[in-house]
Scaffold this motif. Structure first.
Motif, PDB file in Angstrom:
ATOM      1  N   CYS A  80      43.158  36.620  45.788  1.00  0.00           N
ATOM      2  CA  CYS A  80      42.653  36.627  44.406  1.00  0.00           C
ATOM      3  C   CYS A  80      42.823  38.032  43.836  1.00  0.00           C
ATOM      4  CB  CYS A  80      41.204  36.136  44.327  1.00  0.00           C
ATOM      5  SG  CYS A  80      39.958  37.394  44.656  1.00  0.00           S
ATOM      6  N   VAL A  81      42.587  38.144  42.524  1.00  0.00           N
ATOM      7  CA  VAL A  81      42.883  39.426  41.856  1.00  0.00           C
ATOM      8  C   VAL A  81      41.970  40.572  42.310  1.00  0.00           C
ATOM      9  CG1 VAL A  81      43.830  38.372  39.783  1.00  0.00           C
ATOM     10  CG2 VAL A  81      41.399  38.903  39.873  1.00  0.00           C
ATOM     11  N   LEU A  82      40.868  40.227  42.955  1.00  0.00           N
ATOM     12  CA  LEU A  82      39.946  41.297  43.344  1.00  0.00           C
ATOM     13  C   LEU A  82      40.564  42.276  44.344  1.00  0.00           C
ATOM     14  CD1 LEU A  82      36.485  39.457  43.581  1.00  0.00           C
ATOM     15  CD2 LEU A  82      37.480  40.734  41.684  1.00  0.00           C
ATOM     16  N   HIS A  83      41.636  41.866  44.977  1.00  0.00           N
ATOM     17  CA  HIS A  83      42.251  42.784  45.953  1.00  0.00           C
ATOM     18  C   HIS A  83      42.802  44.026  45.255  1.00  0.00           C
ATOM     19  CE1 HIS A  83      46.118  41.142  44.546  1.00  0.00           C
ATOM     20  NE2 HIS A  83      46.653  42.215  45.088  1.00  0.00           N
ATOM     21  N   LYS A  84      43.099  43.880  43.945  1.00  0.00           N
ATOM     22  CA  LYS A  84      43.792  44.968  43.245  1.00  0.00           C
ATOM     23  C   LYS A  84      42.975  46.250  43.167  1.00  0.00           C
ATOM     24  CE  LYS A  84      46.811  42.084  40.482  1.00  0.00           C
ATOM     25  NZ  LYS A  84      47.066  41.535  39.159  1.00  0.00           N
ATOM     26  N   LYS A  87      39.037  49.355  47.669  1.00  0.00           N
ATOM     27  CA  LYS A  87      39.427  50.411  48.604  1.00  0.00           C
ATOM     28  C   LYS A  87      39.326  49.837  50.014  1.00  0.00           C
ATOM     29  CE  LYS A  87      37.994  55.211  49.528  1.00  0.00           C
ATOM     30  NZ  LYS A  87      39.206  55.551  50.183  1.00  0.00           N
ATOM     31  N   ASN A  88      38.212  49.135  50.270  1.00  0.00           N
ATOM     32  CA  ASN A  88      38.014  48.496  51.569  1.00  0.00           C
ATOM     33  C   ASN A  88      37.539  47.067  51.373  1.00  0.00           C
ATOM     34  OD1 ASN A  88      38.373  50.545  53.739  1.00  0.00           O
ATOM     35  ND2 ASN A  88      36.853  51.637  52.488  1.00  0.00           N
ATOM     36  N   LEU A  89      38.018  46.193  52.186  1.00  0.00           N
ATOM     37  CA  LEU A  89      37.522  44.823  52.217  1.00  0.00           C
ATOM     38  C   LEU A  89      36.204  44.841  53.006  1.00  0.00           C
ATOM     39  CD1 LEU A  89      39.838  41.831  52.719  1.00  0.00           C
ATOM     40  CD2 LEU A  89      37.704  41.893  53.975  1.00  0.00           C
ATOM     41  N   VAL A  90      35.206  44.155  52.481  1.00  0.00           N
ATOM     42  CA  VAL A  90      33.864  44.205  53.096  1.00  0.00           C
ATOM     43  C   VAL A  90      33.585  42.846  53.743  1.00  0.00           C
ATOM     44  CG1 VAL A  90      31.418  44.612  52.642  1.00  0.00           C
ATOM     45  CG2 VAL A  90      33.145  45.879  51.366  1.00  0.00           C
ATOM     46  N   PHE A  91      33.715  42.799  55.044  1.00  0.00           N
ATOM     47  CA  PHE A  91      33.673  41.523  55.761  1.00  0.00           C
ATOM     48  C   PHE A  91      32.251  41.018  55.981  1.00  0.00           C
ATOM     49  CE2 PHE A  91      33.755  39.241  59.930  1.00  0.00           C
ATOM     50  CZ  PHE A  91      34.473  38.138  59.510  1.00  0.00           C
ATOM     51  N   PHE A 102      21.662  37.004  55.411  1.00  0.00           N
ATOM     52  CA  PHE A 102      21.522  37.314  53.990  1.00  0.00           C
ATOM     53  C   PHE A 102      22.905  37.238  53.343  1.00  0.00           C
ATOM     54  CE2 PHE A 102      17.766  39.326  55.771  1.00  0.00           C
ATOM     55  CZ  PHE A 102      16.793  39.049  54.814  1.00  0.00           C
ATOM     56  N   VAL A 103      22.971  36.540  52.231  1.00  0.00           N
ATOM     57  CA  VAL A 103      24.252  36.406  51.533  1.00  0.00           C
ATOM     58  C   VAL A 103      24.117  36.948  50.112  1.00  0.00           C
ATOM     59  CG1 VAL A 103      25.996  34.799  50.668  1.00  0.00           C
ATOM     60  CG2 VAL A 103      24.941  34.400  52.903  1.00  0.00           C
ATOM     61  N   GLY A 104      24.891  37.978  49.831  1.00  0.00           N
ATOM     62  CA  GLY A 104      24.877  38.570  48.487  1.00  0.00           C
ATOM     63  C   GLY A 104      26.074  38.106  47.681  1.00  0.00           C
ATOM     64  N   GLU A 105      26.315  38.843  46.591  1.00  0.00           N
ATOM     65  CA  GLU A 105      27.345  38.427  45.636  1.00  0.00           C
ATOM     66  C   GLU A 105      28.711  39.033  45.975  1.00  0.00           C
ATOM     67  OE1 GLU A 105      25.879  38.827  41.584  1.00  0.00           O
ATOM     68  OE2 GLU A 105      27.786  39.741  41.018  1.00  0.00           O
ATOM     69  N   GLY A 106      28.745  40.347  46.043  1.00  0.00           N
ATOM     70  CA  GLY A 106      30.003  41.028  46.333  1.00  0.00           C
ATOM     71  C   GLY A 106      29.749  42.513  46.519  1.00  0.00           C
ATOM     72  N   PRO A 107      30.722  43.233  47.042  1.00  0.00           N
ATOM     73  CA  PRO A 107      30.523  44.667  47.269  1.00  0.00           C
ATOM     74  C   PRO A 107      30.436  45.457  45.961  1.00  0.00           C
ATOM     75  CG  PRO A 107      32.522  43.823  48.378  1.00  0.00           C
ATOM     76  CD  PRO A 107      32.035  42.754  47.461  1.00  0.00           C
ATOM     77  N   GLY A 108      29.642  46.521  45.983  1.00  0.00           N
ATOM     78  CA  GLY A 108      29.608  47.485  44.879  1.00  0.00           C
ATOM     79  C   GLY A 108      30.422  48.707  45.272  1.00  0.00           C
ATOM     80  N   LYS A 147      34.608  39.301  49.122  1.00  0.00           N
ATOM     81  CA  LYS A 147      34.699  40.407  50.071  1.00  0.00           C
ATOM     82  C   LYS A 147      35.355  41.649  49.489  1.00  0.00           C
ATOM     83  CE  LYS A 147      34.094  37.260  53.818  1.00  0.00           C
ATOM     84  NZ  LYS A 147      32.688  37.190  53.423  1.00  0.00           N
ATOM     85  N   CYS A 148      35.734  41.556  48.223  1.00  0.00           N
ATOM     86  CA  CYS A 148      36.318  42.721  47.556  1.00  0.00           C
ATOM     87  C   CYS A 148      35.529  42.997  46.279  1.00  0.00           C
ATOM     88  CB  CYS A 148      37.780  42.477  47.207  1.00  0.00           C
ATOM     89  SG  CYS A 148      38.757  42.033  48.657  1.00  0.00           S
ATOM     90  N   ARG A 149      35.438  44.280  45.945  1.00  0.00           N
ATOM     91  CA  ARG A 149      34.599  44.686  44.816  1.00  0.00           C
ATOM     92  C   ARG A 149      35.177  44.240  43.472  1.00  0.00           C
ATOM     93  NH1 ARG A 149      33.958  50.592  42.099  1.00  0.00           N
ATOM     94  NH2 ARG A 149      32.166  50.065  40.802  1.00  0.00           N
ATOM     95  N   PRO A 150      34.390  43.493  42.690  1.00  0.00           N
ATOM     96  CA  PRO A 150      34.842  43.179  41.331  1.00  0.00           C
ATOM     97  C   PRO A 150      34.843  44.461  40.490  1.00  0.00           C
ATOM     98  CG  PRO A 150      33.114  41.655  42.054  1.00  0.00           C
ATOM     99  CD  PRO A 150      33.139  42.794  43.031  1.00  0.00           C
ATOM    100  N   PRO A 151      35.864  44.653  39.657  1.00  0.00           N
ATOM    101  CA  PRO A 151      35.953  45.890  38.878  1.00  0.00           C
ATOM    102  C   PRO A 151      34.716  46.111  38.020  1.00  0.00           C
ATOM    103  CG  PRO A 151      37.641  44.278  38.215  1.00  0.00           C
ATOM    104  CD  PRO A 151      36.946  43.718  39.410  1.00  0.00           C
ATOM    105  N   GLY A 152      34.219  47.348  38.038  1.00  0.00           N
ATOM    106  CA  GLY A 152      33.045  47.691  37.235  1.00  0.00           C
ATOM    107  C   GLY A 152      31.808  46.915  37.636  1.00  0.00           C
ATOM    108  N   ASN A 153      31.800  46.390  38.846  1.00  0.00           N
ATOM    109  CA  ASN A 153      30.665  45.592  39.353  1.00  0.00           C
ATOM    110  C   ASN A 153      30.378  44.359  38.507  1.00  0.00           C
ATOM    111  OD1 ASN A 153      30.392  47.400  41.381  1.00  0.00           O
ATOM    112  ND2 ASN A 153      28.576  48.415  40.545  1.00  0.00           N
ATOM    113  N   ARG A 154      31.405  43.840  37.862  1.00  0.00           N
ATOM    114  CA  ARG A 154      31.183  42.610  37.092  1.00  0.00           C
ATOM    115  C   ARG A 154      30.903  41.457  38.058  1.00  0.00           C
ATOM    116  NH1 ARG A 154      35.337  39.393  38.214  1.00  0.00           N
ATOM    117  NH2 ARG A 154      37.503  40.087  38.129  1.00  0.00           N
ATOM    118  N   THR A 155      30.346  40.376  37.495  1.00  0.00           N
ATOM    119  CA  THR A 155      30.103  39.175  38.300  1.00  0.00           C
ATOM    120  C   THR A 155      31.443  38.565  38.699  1.00  0.00           C
ATOM    121  OG1 THR A 155      28.111  38.788  37.019  1.00  0.00           O
ATOM    122  CG2 THR A 155      28.957  36.915  38.267  1.00  0.00           C
TER     123      THR A 155
END
Ligand code: SF4
Length: 254
Positions: A80-84, A87-91, A102-108, A147-155
């Motif tokens: 998906c586009v989040l790879h772009k 810096k690091n994939l967060v497993f 605990f399950v969160g949304e995505g990396p910051g 597992k990858c940070r959405p740009p600007g911490n968007r949802t």
């Protein structure tokens, strides 16, 4: 022309696909089939044995190995586009034998920097919430929907969540926690067939593939609105009661 598989391999693949469907996983990613796995039937009319590498592997009972295989399947993911922007994939991190996941949304930003979930300010609050439950961070397992940070911490977008979710579901299948705590609406709505407000999905138990699931506020939200910490503590107390855990302190502090 599509390569031809022998009957036994076809049967094993079908069984594996059924297994994942039962887990609620419906999206599969194609990997090239090694040439050696393709039978020579078309050329010679004789079926040949597939190589070991081509056989669908059972999920190993060894949890660290099973998790490592999931990580290897994710690889240097560009699904998906989040790879772009990552810096690091967060497993994910924690005990493979955890009772609580605990399950969160995505990396910051901090998580993206360090490659570990919940290590920034929200992570510190989550650590405090875990400590208030009488546990250590190492006792639980922590992962995110994406597992990858959405740009600007968007949802994360629907398609990004859908693309990444099979990996989380496989992590859950390996860890087999007794309780899953969904942190925030994104985690809750990706794990459960609900599209309701947090007010309506908090405060009750859900069944999730053999585990119990409870929804609470995301720690980042609690940092923005600390008055809701009391409510989050109530959710965690319900989890503690279910698991017969004794609290160490009254309520988590930031
Ligand atoms: Fe792959 Fe998930 Fe990262 Fe998207 S968020 S690139 S699916 S690992």
């Amino acid at each position: 022309m599509a390569p031809k598989l022998d009957a036994e391999l076809r049967k094993q693949l079908a069984a594996r696909v059924d297994y994942y469907r039962e887990m609620g996983i419906h999206d599969f990613y194609r990997q090239p089939i090694p040439e050696s796995a393709v039978t020579a039937e078309e050329d010679s009319g004789q079926a040949v044995e597939p190589t070991e590498a081509a056989r669908p592997l059972p999920i190993p009972n060894d949890k660290p190995v099973a998790l490592r295989l999931i990580r290897e399947d994710i690889g240097d993911c560009t699904r998906c586009v989040l790879h772009k922007g990552r810096k690091n994939l967060v497993f994910g991190v924690g005990s493979v034998n955890a009772d609580i996941m605990f399950v969160g949304e995505g990396p910051g930003a901090d998580e993206d920097q360090q490659g570990e979930p919940f290590v920034g300010r929200a992570g510190q609050l989550l650590n405090n919430m875990i400590a208030a439950m009488g546990l250590k961070r190492e006792d639980v397992y922590i992962a995110n929907v994406v597992k990858c940070r959405p740009p600007g911490n968007r949802t994360p977008e629907r398609d990004e969540c859908d693309t990444c979710m099979p990996f989380l579901l496989r992590q859950i299948e390996v860890i087999r926690p007794k309780v899953i705590v969904a942190l925030g609406a994104v985690a809750a709505k990706n794990l459960l067939p609900v599209n309701d407000s947090m007010a309506n999905i908090r405060g009750r138990w859900f069944d999730f593939k053999g585990a119990r699931l409870r929804v609470t506020y995301h720690p980042a939200f609690l940092l923005r609105d600390p008055r809701q910490k009391k409510e989050a503590w109530k959710d965690l107390q319900a989890v503690m009661k279910y698991l017969d855990l004794k609290p160490k302190s009254k309520a988590p502090e930031e």
